[in-house]
Enzyme design. Structure first.
Site: not given
Lengths: 318, 388
Positions: B124-125, B159, B242
């Protein structure tokens, strides 16, 4: 698994909410809810889990919890908890007539053990008292009471009698009545915590300082958010505990004890936060904030959860 | 309200439990490169057995499980000791769902099967040195020239950047824009020329978080998800995917941790010879933790049931997140206390309690810090005015 109130349960809750907002008030609570009891009995609120033959509604603990949470918001009489637990106790002791009278409104005081004496909460007009301990419960006939005094909870009066002066009308061994009373005490605590949250948020919206509502300051907003979290935690666990009792869950004692602890804590911490949010006004008798703090303190003594129960080995897998 | 599971649901649980018991791999390796291979192999195994993409629609290769079935899956998965999702996290739970919601058919057909099969890793950026809680402050830009954009800037806290194939990258494509306007959500090939990755060592010892620097990196416009300059709405849409069922995995793990702690306190003596559980402060802490982890599960059951009944989410997500993350830190702190002076023997590279304790501080910081969660609760649930 469907752990959200059904439309029937929601209808019952709304009916309770409507009745309560029309007939109970914080003003009346301050005066001891003198006339509230009869109306609540007429609505059937004292016999929700009592079997139909004895004059009850024969509904679940989950349904009863929803009604008592609404009552808790309005600081309804403590005696209502005694009645709601005493009626099925009398029925199970094969005294359906007595059960019916209690459901119909014959007042029952809530007894707390105090050595060789018994403390009676909400004893006005009561000739019956319910004493529930960890593994047994008794319904007593009361003698005439000498003196009825105030308690730290503005809404609740109290008296003391000697154990020797009461006579047992019905009794039950085991933890069923304890679980029942703990659920209802949790419901009242839930309600008090929710009312405190609402009163706090409402004050934070209207009180203006430094040119803006104080709720816009994170120093007020965050404690209000914490009040919401406590309410959500307590509500979920108390509903789960009630369902566990309804379904005969093997770990219902733990689940009820967990609800009792979290709900009691929610009421007390929200009561404290409510005073702080109200600032100077929160210190006054006139402001309603202290009513919720004091009710929370009284509720602490209604069968607090046993630490041993909370730490006992589970019967079912996690 | 009903907490019991139906016969059909119980049968599903049996089926899940049986497969997991027979197929759960051994411990996830500590070495990052080995761990990455482990994650991909496990994802492939899950896919081949039909257990990939629990909450992905069937048309994109997922199982499309009902919410209650998802709860059962995650409960059994945690109880069986199945591995944490590791480096497969972003693809499965963030990038993939975003493509499902807002990607073009071509993007979905190309990327989704590879994610499910464990063939690719995503990172993820989003965050930048100057844009953490205030994500709208991002400055990495994509200058559009013809059918590609040229990217310059940097991202932080990424990450698995060093093992990732693809990155979900949010950047500013409208040069004059500020705040939420003028952003685009693009798929960045992590092997593009011009990308430099610099691992950041954390106080817990590992360095799986990275800074990523972009020096004239070229990305085709066909990699934009949604419309150019509409990236903020794409990023927000991910939040709606989600339903909170995946939280169950962490909740069961936390419950198991508390049970382990209770057993430890009941069987371990303090220096004065008394069992730890006989200390009333310890007993009170553990009793409270037990009650709170039970309540956490009840909150998720309730929130999922509400969605199933009403067809749209309630507003408890921030409450659950705030409570769960603060509780997790408190339980880790309790465990540190109970383990006593043995915790002094930690050094970088060690795994186990002390490492997990230092890592646990991230729980109330990442993915919406506690302060932000409280603002959301105060504003959206209690109607309080914004603070800024």
């Amino acid at each position: 698994m469907n752990f959200f109130p059904s439309s029937d349960e929601e209808e019952l809750r709304i009916a309770a909410e409507r009745y309560i907002s029309a007939n109970l008030s914080l003003q009346g609570a301050r005066a001891g809810n003198i006339d509230a009891r009869a109306g609540l009995a007429e609505m059937g609120f004292f016999g929700i889990t009592l079997d139909e033959a004895s004059g009850g509604l024969d509904l679940s603990h989950a349904a009863e919890l929803l009604v008592f949470a609404e009552m808790g918001r309005a600081l309804a009489p403590i005696g209502a908890i005694a009645s709601a637990v005493a009626a099925p106790l009398a029925a199970k002791a094969s005294n359906a007539a007595l059960a019916g009278e209690i459901a119909a409104g014959r007042p029952v005081a809530l007894a707390l053990a105090a050595g060789d004496r018994i403390r009676l909460l909400d004893p006005v007009g009561a000739d019956l008292a319910l004493l529930v301990e960890d593994d047994n419960a008794q319904l007593f006939a009361l003698p005439a009471l000498d003196a009825i005094n105030d308690s730290l909870d503005v809404t609740t009066r109290q008296a003391v009698v000697d154990r020797a002066a009461v006579s047992t009308l019905a009794s039950e061994q085991g933890g069923r009545a304890r679980n029942h009373l703990q659920i209802l005490a949790s419901a009242y605590a839930l309600g008090s915590a929710a009312a405190a949250r609402d009163l706090g948020a409402s004050y934070a919206l209207t009180r203006v300082q430094f040119g803006r509502p104080i709720g816009s300051f994170q120093g007020i907003k965050h404690p209000c958010a914490d009040m919401q979290v406590r309410c959500s935690v307590a509500l979920a666990q108390t509903c789960y505990a009630a369902c566990a009792v309804d379904g005969g869950h093997p770990d219902q004692d733990f689940l009820v004890a967990a609800a009792r602890k979290l709900a009691g804590n929610a009421a007390l911490e929200n009561g404290r936060t409510l005073i702080q949010v109200h600032g100077g006004m929160g210190m006054t008798d006139e402001c309603d904030a202290h009513l919720f703090l004091k009710r929370a303190h009284l509720l602490q003594f209604l069968l607090p959860s046993s630490r041993a129960t909370l730490l006992a080995d589970f019967r079912a897998a996690a | 309200m009903d907490i019991s599971f139906t016969v059909v649901e119980q049968q599903f649980r049996k089926q899940v439990r049986g497969w997991l018991r027979a197929n759960v791999p051994g411990e996830r390796p500590l070495e990052p490169v080995d761990a990455h291979g482990f994650d991909k192999a496990w994802q492939r195994k899950l896919f081949d057995a039909g257990w990939a993409g629990m909450n992905w629609p069937k048309e994109y290769g997922g199982r499309g499980l009902s919410l209650v079935e998802q709860i059962i899956w995650y409960e059994e998965y945690a109880a069986a000791g199945a591995p944490a999702v590791g480096s497969s996290f972003v693809g499965l739970n963030h990038g993939g769902p975003t493509l499902i919601l807002r990607g073009s058919e071509e993007q979905k057909r190309y990327h989704l099967p590879k994610i499910l099969r464990g063939e690719v890793t995503w990172c993820q950026g989003f965050s930048e040195p100057d844009a953490g809680s205030d994500l709208a402050g991002i400055r990495t830009q994509g200058r559009i020239e013809g059918d590609e954009m040229i990217v310059n800037g940097s991202k932080i806290w990424t990450s698995f950047a060093d093992v990732a194939d693809w990155q979900e990258l949010v950047l500013r494509t409208d040069p004059g824009s500020t705040r939420h306007k003028g952003l685009s959500w693009v798929i960045c090939d992590m092997r593009s020329p011009g990308i430099t990755i610099r691992p950041i060592r954390l106080m817990s010892g590992e360095h799986d978080f990275c800074e990523v620097f972009y020096d004239d990196v070229r990305i085709p416009l066909s990699n934009v998800v949604g419309a150019v300059n509409d990236g903020w709405s794409v990023a927000m849409s991910t939040l709606s995917f989600e339903r909170g069922t995946a939280n169950i995995y962490e909740q069961v793990k936390l419950q198991l941790r508390v049970e382990h702690l209770v057993k430890f306190a009941k069987s371990t003596r303090a220096l004065d010879g008394k069992l730890l559980i006989e200390d009333s402060v310890v007993a009170e802490q553990l009793a409270t933790h037990r009650a709170e982890v039970a309540a956490l599960r009840a909150m998720t059951y309730r929130s999922v049931s509400e969605f199933a009944q009403k067809g749209q989410p309630g507003n408890e997500a921030s409450v659950i997140r705030l409570f769960a993350t603060e509780l997790f830190k408190q339980i880790m702190a309790t465990e540190m206390e109970l383990r006593g002076a043995s915790t002094l023997d930690f050094s970088y590279g060690d795994k186990g309690l002390v490492h997990e304790y230092f890592r646990s501080f991230a729980a109330t910081i990442a993915a919406g810090a506690s302060q932000i969660q409280r603002n959301i609760i105060g504003e959206r649930m209690l109607g309080l005015p914004k603070s800024y």
